[in-house]
Write an enzyme that holds these catalytic residues in place. Sequence first.
Site, short mmCIF file in Angstrom:
data_model
loop_
_atom_site.label_atom_id
_atom_site.label_comp_id
_atom_site.label_asym_id
_atom_site.label_seq_id
_atom_site.Cartn_x
_atom_site.Cartn_y
_atom_site.Cartn_z
N CYS A 434 15.40 33.39 63.59
CA CYS A 434 16.44 33.06 62.14
C CYS A 434 16.32 31.52 61.97
CB CYS A 434 17.35 33.85 63.35
SG CYS A 434 18.79 33.62 61.74
N HIS A 476 17.53 42.39 59.13
CA HIS A 476 17.70 40.93 58.90
C HIS A 476 18.75 40.75 58.35
CE1 HIS A 476 16.85 37.67 61.34
NE2 HIS A 476 17.67 37.18 60.57
N GLU A 477 18.56 40.62 56.57
CA GLU A 477 19.13 40.21 56.23
C GLU A 477 21.32 40.26 55.58
OE1 GLU A 477 18.55 36.78 55.35
OE2 GLU A 477 16.76 37.48 56.19
N HIS A 480 23.11 39.73 58.40
CA HIS A 480 23.52 38.63 58.77
C HIS A 480 24.96 38.99 57.35
CE1 HIS A 480 21.72 35.12 59.52
NE2 HIS A 480 20.49 35.53 59.32
#
Length: 511
Positions: A434, A476-477, A480
Amino acid sequence: MPEEGAALMSGLHSLSYGGQPAGSNVFAVELRRWRDVRGLSRTALAKNMGYDRSYVSKVESGAERPSRDFAAHAEAALRAGGALRAAFRDYEATRPGKPRPPPPPEPPEPVGAASLIVDHDDATLRYEGHTYRLTQRRRLVNGGTEPISRYLIRISVDRFPGDPERSNQLYSEIPLGWEEINLQAWHGGDRTEPMEWSVHHDRDAFKEIWLLFANQAEHFPLYPGESTWIEYEYTVSDAHWGNWFQRAVRLPTNRLSVTLDFPVDLKPVVWGLHTSMTAEALPFRTAVDKVINGDRVTFSWSTERPALHARYRLEWDFRGNPVAGGGSAVRPSEAMRALGVVQKGDPLLHRAARRFALPAEAEDARRVITELNSAAERIARVHTFGKGMGLAAPQIGIDRAAAIVRTPAGESITLLNPVIIESGAETDEQYEGCLSFFDVRGQLPRSLVIHVEHTDIDGVTKITAFRRGVARLVAHEVDHLHGRLYVDQMRPGTRLIPVEQYRGTGTTWKY
């Protein structure tokens, strides 16, 4: 390494301090000066020294004679670089009952002396885990006939002073940014009156800034005959800061002092060099003081009436950690911080981002996507992403639900208001990194197929399926944008590994 300089205009050198004649009690005057430099009340100073407040007050007023032990404690508490010890010696040599030596002749006032006088210039540099914080205090006196409404300061960095080509490449790839610097300034010495500022020069490794004697509430110019303290503070990561700190006397000043404040466990070693326009570098004429206080160690030094154009440089080496401050390596997380990537611990990374109302906020969405692509370009210049890369708006300090993904095949994916609505049952485990804590890698399971609901710029809702490595990047995004980090989804007992132990950098996903 930053060379911190400012407008120090020439002028009168034989000032009294705090309303007391300079020769009345040299130690008391010096004690009051340094207490003001550090911004301490008498009570706070007494506490730091371990003395009774009334005794400190009596010494400062001249009603009580200081002891050698008191002078030593004051020297350590105020980090005066030997100035208080010297003042105590002068006091002992000239106190009543002892013959007084003739006073030294006053230096002639320079021809054409300018109006602004710096009575004391004090810098404190503190190193805190890959970040340096510089606090600069100056006591200014207007000895001219016109009010002064602004003051020029300079921030100039050089990570590798012996290798200009390497430094130029570093700052070209990772410029010194305003977000990193986080400049703040105050007027009056107690941080109650903020000063506004404006940019004079903005370069990759060099900034000049006008501090304005004004803020949104009022203007407070420095009028003829008046004096004031100003204070400003900024930070620089050690990705940008070299292992030296230089004070350049661009205009004369009456007193110059510097303190370096480092962690003890880094085993710092410090030395000083003095250069001028006419002489090569020579060691300081007086020693740099060293005081250990718990887990911190301070190095202090001061000098009287520094010459015009002189440069006083403190250098150091961290023997307990060759990388920090003086080494050639830059931690990946600090490189990302310098590129404008928000780092772990920032509250923005731990809360859900604000969704766009599309198409009404289409212009805002386009602006955020442009910022994300610009940041991604900067990041891609300093790191190879064989598995592709992604970036979410909160990672660049923007609280909106937008992210971009760049796949290993070169495809660009834009996501607005994304939500994972379905995840396949089949999973695999891979290492992820990250940009917001890039010093480590962690292994975690992800679904090989995900379905994501998202909105296009015209407000149309879509559902897109992503597979394998691209599914991992997108997930993953999306995490976030919902305030989650990949470490939140690692299996219990799974440990992060240092990036130095990771062997997958630059390679594609393996299936």
